[in-house]
Design a protein around this motif. Structure first.
Motif, short mmCIF file in Angstrom:
data_model
loop_
_atom_site.label_atom_id
_atom_site.label_comp_id
_atom_site.label_asym_id
_atom_site.label_seq_id
_atom_site.Cartn_x
_atom_site.Cartn_y
_atom_site.Cartn_z
N GLN A 81 -7.51 5.37 6.40
CA GLN A 81 -7.79 3.93 6.37
C GLN A 81 -7.90 3.44 4.93
O GLN A 81 -7.39 2.37 4.58
CB GLN A 81 -9.09 3.63 7.13
N VAL A 82 -8.56 4.24 4.09
CA VAL A 82 -8.68 3.87 2.66
C VAL A 82 -7.29 3.79 2.04
O VAL A 82 -6.98 2.85 1.30
CB VAL A 82 -9.57 4.89 1.91
N GLN A 83 -6.45 4.77 2.37
CA GLN A 83 -5.08 4.77 1.83
C GLN A 83 -4.31 3.54 2.31
O GLN A 83 -3.62 2.90 1.51
CB GLN A 83 -4.34 6.04 2.28
N LEU A 84 -4.45 3.22 3.58
CA LEU A 84 -3.73 2.08 4.14
C LEU A 84 -4.14 0.78 3.45
O LEU A 84 -3.29 -0.01 3.03
CB LEU A 84 -4.01 1.98 5.65
N GLU A 85 -5.45 0.58 3.31
CA GLU A 85 -5.93 -0.66 2.68
C GLU A 85 -5.48 -0.74 1.23
O GLU A 85 -5.14 -1.80 0.73
CB GLU A 85 -7.45 -0.75 2.79
N SER A 86 -5.49 0.41 0.53
CA SER A 86 -5.08 0.43 -0.88
C SER A 86 -3.60 0.09 -1.01
O SER A 86 -3.19 -0.67 -1.90
CB SER A 86 -5.33 1.80 -1.51
N LEU A 88 -1.79 -1.59 1.11
CA LEU A 88 -1.59 -3.01 1.44
C LEU A 88 -1.96 -3.88 0.25
O LEU A 88 -1.28 -4.87 -0.03
CB LEU A 88 -2.43 -3.39 2.66
N ALA A 89 -3.02 -3.51 -0.45
CA ALA A 89 -3.43 -4.26 -1.64
C ALA A 89 -2.33 -4.21 -2.69
O ALA A 89 -1.97 -5.24 -3.29
CB ALA A 89 -4.74 -3.70 -2.20
N ALA A 90 -1.76 -3.01 -2.89
CA ALA A 90 -0.69 -2.87 -3.89
C ALA A 90 0.53 -3.68 -3.48
O ALA A 90 1.12 -4.39 -4.31
CB ALA A 90 -0.32 -1.39 -4.03
N ALA A 91 0.90 -3.59 -2.21
CA ALA A 91 2.07 -4.34 -1.74
C ALA A 91 1.83 -5.84 -1.88
O ALA A 91 2.72 -6.59 -2.29
CB ALA A 91 2.36 -3.99 -0.28
N ALA A 92 0.61 -6.28 -1.58
CA ALA A 92 0.28 -7.70 -1.67
C ALA A 92 0.32 -8.17 -3.12
O ALA A 92 0.94 -9.20 -3.43
CB ALA A 92 -1.10 -7.96 -1.06
N VAL A 93 -0.31 -7.42 -4.02
CA VAL A 93 -0.38 -7.84 -5.43
C VAL A 93 1.01 -7.87 -6.06
O VAL A 93 1.43 -8.89 -6.64
CB VAL A 93 -1.31 -6.89 -6.24
N ILE A 94 1.74 -6.77 -5.93
CA ILE A 94 3.06 -6.69 -6.57
C ILE A 94 4.07 -7.60 -5.87
O ILE A 94 4.87 -8.28 -6.52
CB ILE A 94 3.58 -5.24 -6.61
N GLY A 95 4.00 -7.64 -4.54
CA GLY A 95 4.90 -8.53 -3.79
C GLY A 95 4.66 -9.98 -4.17
O GLY A 95 5.60 -10.72 -4.46
N TRP A 128 -1.92 0.66 -6.45
CA TRP A 128 -2.39 1.45 -5.30
C TRP A 128 -3.48 2.43 -5.75
O TRP A 128 -4.52 2.57 -5.10
CB TRP A 128 -1.20 2.17 -4.69
N GLY A 129 -3.26 3.09 -6.88
CA GLY A 129 -4.25 4.04 -7.40
C GLY A 129 -5.56 3.37 -7.76
O GLY A 129 -6.64 3.85 -7.40
N VAL A 130 -5.46 2.23 -8.43
CA VAL A 130 -6.68 1.50 -8.83
C VAL A 130 -7.39 0.96 -7.59
O VAL A 130 -8.62 1.03 -7.48
CB VAL A 130 -6.33 0.35 -9.81
N ALA A 131 -6.60 0.44 -6.65
CA ALA A 131 -7.19 -0.15 -5.44
C ALA A 131 -7.99 0.88 -4.65
O ALA A 131 -9.01 0.54 -4.04
CB ALA A 131 -6.08 -0.74 -4.56
N GLN A 132 -7.55 2.14 -4.68
CA GLN A 132 -8.28 3.20 -3.95
C GLN A 132 -9.74 3.28 -4.38
O GLN A 132 -10.62 3.49 -3.56
CB GLN A 132 -7.63 4.55 -4.21
N ILE A 133 -9.95 3.11 -5.68
CA ILE A 133 -11.31 3.21 -6.22
C ILE A 133 -12.18 2.11 -5.60
O ILE A 133 -13.29 2.36 -5.13
CB ILE A 133 -11.30 3.07 -7.76
N PHE A 134 -11.63 0.89 -5.58
CA PHE A 134 -12.41 -0.24 -5.07
C PHE A 134 -12.57 -0.19 -3.55
O PHE A 134 -13.64 -0.49 -3.03
CB PHE A 134 -11.75 -1.56 -5.49
#
Lengths: 140, 70
Positions: A81-86, A88-95, A128-134
């Motif tokens: 779940q953490v991976q999925l949310e991270s 999605l965050a990466a796809a949203a930010v870069i997209g 994605w890597g940074v988002a995982q931390i948050f």
């Protein structure tokens, strides 16, 4: 479906496999990239060779994705779940960033960034890597 | 959803990592479940119930039920 693993020997093995797969993919990437850049810049190859070198340079990214998928299958449901949310965050930010800049380029005359597409994949990996931390912190 | 994981662990003198080993998840996952930030899937909830030898409803409580009991 394989059983998820925890902080045990099995998970350490999965993590080691991931590190090994990623290292091999990264090494292949560097070697192919350096060789491709050398050939393209110095030898002025015909277009079909240049296309082949471009595809060869991108191919190690597939190995990286394969390594990541293997790792993902070894994670438990919460970690997934953490991976999925991270992701999605990466796809949203870069997209969103690339979509917005595309409009700025078209409507407002912002300069086209040379080689911008090359940075989409690395930027997604970075966010994605940074988002995982948050994301992980939200669950603590 | 609330749960009694922390109490049940303490009764058995298990760390989060110990419980994680028993149910096949990471320590971080046990922590997220224990703090109520993550609700486990039904199969995982059954696994947790099995290792404690208790029915699921003796471990996990719906928020409304937990509030009514207070």
């Amino acid at each position: 479906m394989s059983e998820p693993v925890c902080d045990t020997g099995a998970s350490i093995q999965v993590a080691r496999q991931y590190t090994r797969d990623m290292s091999i993919a990264a090494l292949i990437y560097v070697v192919v990239l350096v060789g491709s850049v050398f050939v393209v810049r110095r030898l002025d190859p015909p277009q079909w060779v240049a296309i082949g070198l471009a595809l060869a340079s991108a191919a190690p990214a597939l190995l990286m994705m394969r390594a990541y998928l293997r790792r993902l299958r070894g994670l438990d449901e919460f970690q997934r779940q953490v991976q999925l949310e991270s992701m999605l965050a990466a796809a949203a930010v870069i997209g969103f960033a690339s979509f917005t800049y595309g409009f700025l380029e078209s409507f407002a005359g912002f300069p086209a960034i040379d080689g911008a597409l090359l940075w989409v994949f690395p930027a997604m990996c970075f966010v994605w890597g940074v988002a995982q931390i948050f994301v992980a912190r939200r669950y603590e | 959803m609330r749960n009694r994981l922390k109490v049940l662990r303490a009764e058995r003198d298990w760390s989060q990592a110990d419980l994680g080993d028993r149910i096949g998840v990471s320590r971080q996952s046990v922590n997220a479940i224990e703090t109520g930030k993550y609700d486990p899937s039904l199969p995982l909830a059954f696994k947790i119930a099995d290792v404690f030898g208790l029915p699921i409803e003796a471990i996990f409580l719906r928020e409304e039920v937990a509030q009514a009991a207070e």
